[in-house]
Enzyme design. Structure first.
Site, PDB file in Angstrom:
ATOM      1  N   ARG A   1     -11.542  13.913   5.703  1.00 36.92           N
ATOM      2  CA  ARG A   1     -12.442  14.762   4.909  1.00 36.92           C
ATOM      3  C   ARG A   1     -13.852  14.211   5.033  1.00 36.92           C
ATOM      4  O   ARG A   1     -14.077  13.197   5.690  1.00 36.92           O
ATOM      5  CB  ARG A   1     -12.025  14.740   3.438  1.00 36.92           C
ATOM      6  CG  ARG A   1     -11.970  13.316   2.871  1.00 36.92           C
ATOM      7  CD  ARG A   1     -11.674  13.270   1.402  1.00 36.92           C
ATOM      8  NE  ARG A   1     -11.300  11.949   0.945  1.00 36.92           N
ATOM      9  CZ  ARG A   1     -12.135  10.976   0.627  1.00 36.92           C
ATOM     10  NH1 ARG A   1     -13.448  11.166   0.756  1.00 36.92           N
ATOM     11  NH2 ARG A   1     -11.699   9.811   0.188  1.00 36.92           N
TER      12      ARG A   1
ATOM     13  N   LYS B   1     -16.161   2.486  -4.933  1.00 34.07           N
ATOM     14  CA  LYS B   1     -17.430   2.066  -4.349  1.00 34.07           C
ATOM     15  C   LYS B   1     -18.581   2.230  -5.341  1.00 34.07           C
ATOM     16  O   LYS B   1     -18.608   3.172  -6.122  1.00 34.07           O
ATOM     17  CB  LYS B   1     -17.706   2.880  -3.084  1.00 34.07           C
ATOM     18  CG  LYS B   1     -16.645   2.672  -2.013  1.00 34.07           C
ATOM     19  CD  LYS B   1     -16.720   3.739  -0.935  1.00 34.07           C
ATOM     20  CE  LYS B   1     -15.563   3.619   0.036  1.00 34.07           C
ATOM     21  NZ  LYS B   1     -15.530   4.726   1.012  1.00 34.07           N
TER      22      LYS B   1
ATOM     23  N   HIS C   1     -15.734  -3.870   3.764  1.00 30.44           N
ATOM     24  CA  HIS C   1     -15.230  -2.513   3.962  1.00 30.44           C
ATOM     25  C   HIS C   1     -16.254  -1.757   4.806  1.00 30.44           C
ATOM     26  O   HIS C   1     -17.336  -1.415   4.338  1.00 30.44           O
ATOM     27  CB  HIS C   1     -15.045  -1.837   2.602  1.00 30.44           C
ATOM     28  CG  HIS C   1     -14.463  -0.457   2.681  1.00 30.44           C
ATOM     29  ND1 HIS C   1     -13.440  -0.050   1.863  1.00 30.44           N
ATOM     30  CD2 HIS C   1     -14.760   0.600   3.469  1.00 30.44           C
ATOM     31  CE1 HIS C   1     -13.136   1.212   2.149  1.00 30.44           C
ATOM     32  NE2 HIS C   1     -13.937   1.618   3.128  1.00 30.44           N
TER      33      HIS C   1
ATOM     34  N   LYS D   1       0.821  -1.212   0.000  1.00 32.59           N
ATOM     35  CA  LYS D   1       0.000   0.000   0.000  1.00 32.59           C
ATOM     36  C   LYS D   1       0.851   1.258   0.000  1.00 32.59           C
ATOM     37  O   LYS D   1       1.875   1.331   0.704  1.00 32.59           O
ATOM     38  CB  LYS D   1      -0.893   0.035   1.248  1.00 32.59           C
ATOM     39  CG  LYS D   1      -2.180  -0.737   1.152  1.00 32.59           C
ATOM     40  CD  LYS D   1      -3.046  -0.426   2.383  1.00 32.59           C
ATOM     41  CE  LYS D   1      -4.397  -1.088   2.294  1.00 32.59           C
ATOM     42  NZ  LYS D   1      -5.235  -0.751   3.479  1.00 32.59           N
TER      43      LYS D   1
ATOM     44  N   GLY E   1      -8.332   6.575  -2.635  1.00 34.51           N
ATOM     45  CA  GLY E   1      -9.162   6.134  -3.754  1.00 34.51           C
ATOM     46  C   GLY E   1      -8.752   4.798  -4.331  1.00 34.51           C
ATOM     47  O   GLY E   1      -8.988   4.529  -5.508  1.00 34.51           O
TER      48      GLY E   1
ATOM     49  N   VAL F   1     -17.736  10.859   0.058  1.00 36.77           N
ATOM     50  CA  VAL F   1     -18.761  10.929  -0.991  1.00 36.77           C
ATOM     51  C   VAL F   1     -20.091  10.383  -0.469  1.00 36.77           C
ATOM     52  O   VAL F   1     -21.156  10.931  -0.723  1.00 36.77           O
ATOM     53  CB  VAL F   1     -18.319  10.112  -2.236  1.00 36.77           C
ATOM     54  CG1 VAL F   1     -19.425  10.082  -3.277  1.00 36.77           C
ATOM     55  CG2 VAL F   1     -17.040  10.685  -2.823  1.00 36.77           C
TER      56      VAL F   1
END
Length: 908
Positions: free
Chosen positions: A313, A257, A228, A178, A184, A316
């Site tokens: 943040r 997603k 998730h 990772k 994203g 979405v």
């Protein structure tokens, strides 16, 4: 309160470092906040030229066109990612605060730090907290200290390949590489065996460098089957951390997603509470203020959850949390930025909420982006439905940004009901993107999958489904799409014929030739199967369609955007989407791809003059090559090749005057066609559709009416009448209904032919007497005030005729089309006379009740007047029929009465 925090002013000018739906979401929240709290905050939208008319630009208090900045387009791929450019814009518009939303610079700690240095309020976490949690390595270390469960991992950045091999062996395969600072789903690679490590490690590092500018990666254990899960947080500056349940975002494709829901299905309440408590500890340890999301991976094998990362943040998918708890997280961000205490611990969840992401992408072409101009957009509504979108009808979905069109959210007391509401909302959605499409059909497919309905899928479910997925066509909707497509193609071909008719009326006052109007043969291909239809327009939105040896009937009510197909007593909502190389027919939201067969001919789109021929016989051409240049209405028209092929025929010459639909060039596209892969899907059957009973009666009547009203008819016009007689003989209940219908048909003959007599009228509007045909031409050519100055006798006769076609207040398009059919009807005069004679002979043996004698006598009188000079045989048949049906009976009655009176006199 945190030190050196810059507080948001009540009259702040807030620059929005975002676009589309995110920007629109913030603008609406600020407006509502101002209205409720009496503040005077203003929003400033930054936009590119392609989005000048986007909703977020129109709604903002102030705007900045980014190309007006001297630093535009900047050094980054997207202007919103360029620090210098954004700061230049912030300074130019005197912004004292910014909101970043999600994406772009929303988790960019260096940018947040630059904003803080300028004394501008950053409506989010501090740059220090963002840097700490944004670095996945430091975040894991912090999570470990805060007693948040974590997976076995490298516990530091991986130095090189040898270091990666050593760590992977210690953790045990499979592992995951990772990026430390990417989001994203980027900079991530799965490694299942030691042999894969070298390639995957290199790939992850290279992508990380491209995205973040550094090569910092770490390694952790790979959960093969995991869910998730994430906890939404909102923390103020005083140590209050609010959490709002747990979201499940496991339905993903390539780490993006697709479906999100809350609460997660099938997990114990105790675990969900525990996950929220762990998230609070981590957020407090990071000294974090603002909205954030703590993400977990739930191992389906171990039935344990593990910390993944923190998104510093707003996410979405935040609307599903807002809906479940009745909160507004954006207004919560404003409260935090203003330095207010934010305690929302009293908010309780209710029911279940599920969201899908509607994207401008084509699932049938490996989800390739399919943006374009939005020709139609009608969002669904109803109880429990919310739609967050940054577009409206007329908007352009730019190719420069992500493909998301809208988030469609459904809320209900139970998960099953929320799924049902969401499915109905997707079906009710109306969207048409020019040359584009959406993933709606794929979303509906997912929602109807048993695993999704059950809940609790793992993150690899969608990818596995796509590998083995077999899309089964919905036969009833595919059948409806084929017939709707056939009618649409019919309308297109009719349009070219009508253009030629209109041009001849305009140039010479009457059509030089009329087509036989026996319908059009339409060939369509769907799912690798070819279908040939003979389509006939029968008037009144009715169509008769012949497929192989089967007669089909349907009604097709064509609208500006949406149409309605009625087939076999079922109603289908139709939306036609013109793609670059095919027609996409959406039936109740279900898309069916249709391709039409032009026989290789490239045809003229309108009447024109050939300016130049840019190809030659035998030449190889590619799709998009200019073949012919035409001139129409003083404008040049470029005719392009529809595909790759060889020019096998040139059908016109330079300077030639051509008609709409006339073949220009023939292309041999066989090689291209052979490359098309078939899907192996079965041919759609039309056998179940039956035309019988009342449908059969109307079908036969329309066939006969079509001859007299100028619509499409079969090869034998007399056969239609014989079929009608045979039907009434076999079905006695229709016998009494036949005569009134035949009288109506004869009446339609008289009102049409009355308009083509030599009768002349003199009015003040014309210098000389005008014939009916000349008056008809004047009426047809006028755009406005069609009736002005025309003789009343003519207008009365015209109305009697057009009443057979449309209502008095019909629009110009319908009236003009009616005139076309009136001319078509007149062009069949001999055929009509042949049928009239047969009708008149048959009437002698049909039950004609006395109450319709007057009407019948009047109609026959008009037939005699119209035919006695042009077709005496028809006039004689009419006179004889009147004598047999009416006059003979009248004479017999008079004779009987006379004899009765005579007998009475004798006996006296």
């Amino acid at each position: 309160m945190q030190k050196d925090t810059i507080i948001l002013k009540d009259n702040a000018r807030i620059g929005i470092i975002n676009r589309g739906e995110a920007a629109l979401r913030f603008i609406r929240a600020v407006r509502e906040y101002n209205s409720f709290h009496g503040t005077e905050m203003q929003t400033v939208a930054f936009y590119i030229e392609a989005e000048e008319n986007a909703p977020f630009v129109k709604m903002a208090d102030d705007v900045l066109l980014l190309s007006d900045l001297s630093g535009y387009p900047g050094k980054q791929k997207s202007p919103y990612l360029d620090h210098e450019l954004m700061i230049q814009g912030i300074d130019k518009k005197n912004c004292d605060a910014i909101w970043v939303g999600w994406g772009f610079v929303s988790e960019d700690a260096p940018f947040a730090k630059e904003i803080e240095k300028k004394g501008i309020a950053f409506m989010g976490p501090s740059s220090k907290s963002m840097a700490l949690l944004g670095d996945k390595i430091q975040a894991k270390e912090l999570a470990d200290q805060a007693d948040v469960p974590i997976l076995p991992w490298s516990k530091r950045a991986v130095k090189d390949l040898e270091d990666a091999r050593k760590i992977s062996l210690e953790i045990g395969y499979p592992v995951i590489v990772k990026a430390s600072n990417a989001g994203g789903g980027r900079g991530i690679r799965f490694v299942r065996t030691a042999e894969e490590l070298a390639v995957q490690f290199k790939s992850a590092r290279e992508e990380t460098i491209r995205i973040t500018g550094n090569d910092i990666v770490f390694i952790e254990a790979l959960v093969e089957r995991g869910r998730h899960l994430e906890v939404q947080t909102l923390a103020d500056m005083y140590g209050m951390v609010n959490t709002f349940g747990v979201r499940d975002c496991s339905a993903q494709r390539k780490n993006q997603k697709i479906i999100e829901e809350t609460p997660p299905a099938g997990l114990p309440e105790e675990m969900l509470i525990e996950m929220q408590e762990a998230a609070k500890r981590l957020i407090l340890a990071a000294d974090y203020a603002g909205a954030g999301t703590v993400e977990y991976l739930y191992d389906l094998n171990r039935k344990e959850y593990y910390f993944m990362e923190v998104n510093t943040r707003l996410q979405v998918e935040h609307p599903i949390t807002e809906t479940l708890y009745g909160v507004d997280l954006v207004k919560g961000q404003i409260d935090v930025a203003r330095g207010k205490k934010v305690d929302l611990s009293d908010r309780k969840s209710f029911g279940a909420v599920i969201e899908v992401r509607l994207n401008a992408e084509d699932p049938d072409r490996d989800f390739s982006p399919a943006p374009g101009k939005v020709i139609l957009f009608k969002a669904p509504a109803g109880p429990g439905i919310r739609v967050d979108s940054g577009i409206e009808q007329g908007s352009t979905i730019p190719s420069e940004f992500d493909s998301m069109v809208a988030k469609i959210i459904a809320h209900a007391p139970s998960r099953a009901e929320a799924l049902a509401r969401l499915e109905q909302a997707l079906q009710a959605l109306k969207i048409n993107i020019h040359n584009g499409t959406t993933n709606r059909a794929f979303l509906l497919e997912l929602l109807n999958h048993e695993a999704i309905k059950k809940g609790g899928i793992h993150t690899g479910f969608v990818e596995e489904l796509l590998k083995t997925r077999q899309v089964l066509q919905q036969e009833d909707k595919t059948r409806a799409a084929l017939l709707a497509g056939a009618v649409e193609m019919y309308s297109k071909q009719f349009g070219t014929d009508y253009l030629n008719f209109e041009e001849e009326i305009s140039r010479i006052g009457h059509p030089r030739t009329m087509l036989s109007a026996t319908g059009y043969e339409i060939s369509l291909t769907s799912a690798g199967n070819n279908y040939k239809f003979q389509v006939r327009d029968m008037g009144g939105d009715n169509y008769h369609i012949r497929f192989e040896d089967k007669d089909l009937i349907c009604r097709y009510k064509k609208g500006e955007q949406e149409s309605l197909l009625i087939l076999d007593n079922k109603r289908y909502n139709i939306l036609m989407v013109n793609r670059a190389d095919m027609l996409q027919c959406e039936v109740d939201g279900y898309p069916v791809m249709l391709e039409s067969d032009s026989g290789g001919y490239v045809k003229s789109p309108s009447p024109a003059i050939v300016l130049s021929i840019n190809t030659k016989l035998g030449q190889k051409v590619k799709k998009g090559d200019i073949l012919i240049v035409l001139e129409a209405m003083k404008m040049e028209m470029l005719v392009e090749s529809p595909g790759d092929g060889i020019v096998s025929e040139i059908c016109i010459s330079q300077g030639a005057q051509i008609t709409a639909g006339q073949p220009l060039v023939m292309l041999d596209l066989k090689d291209q066609e052979e490359e098309v892969e078939t899907t192996g899907q079965d041919v759609v059957s039309f056998d179940k559709i039956q035309v019988e009973g009342e449908d059969k009666w109307k079908y036969l009547l329309r066939k006969l009416n079509a001859v007299f009203l100028g619509f499409d008819y079969g090869s034998s016009s007399l056969k239609a009448f014989r079929q009608l007689l045979d039907f009434t003989k076999a079905n006695a209940e229709y016998k009494t209904r036949l005569v009134p219908e035949l009288i109506r048909i004869m009446d339609s003959y008289t009102v049409v032919e009355q308009l083509f007599t030599n009768k002349e009228l003199l009015t003040n509007s014309f210098a000389r007497p005008m014939s009916y045909q000349e008056l008809l031409t004047h009426y047809f050519l006028r755009e406005k005030d069609r009736k002005k100055g025309l003789p009343q006798d003519f207008l009365d006769d015209l109305k009697s005729c057009t009443d057979f076609y449309h209502k008095e207040d019909a629009d110009k398009k319908i009236r003009s089309k009616a005139l076309y059919h009136i001319y078509q009807s007149h062009g069949r005069l001999n055929k009509k006379h042949d049928i009239l004679k047969q009708i008149l002979f048959a009437m002698e043996d049909l039950p004609v009740f006395q109450e319709i004698h007057t009407k019948l006598s009047a109609v026959i009188g008009r037939i005699v007047a119209l035919t006695q000079t042009i077709d005496p045989a028809t006039a004689d048949a009419a006179l004889y029929a009147r004598y047999k049906i009416i006059d003979a009976i009248t004479v017999a009655k008079i004779k009987k009465k006379t004899m009765k009176n005579t007998a009475a006199w004798v006996w006296k």
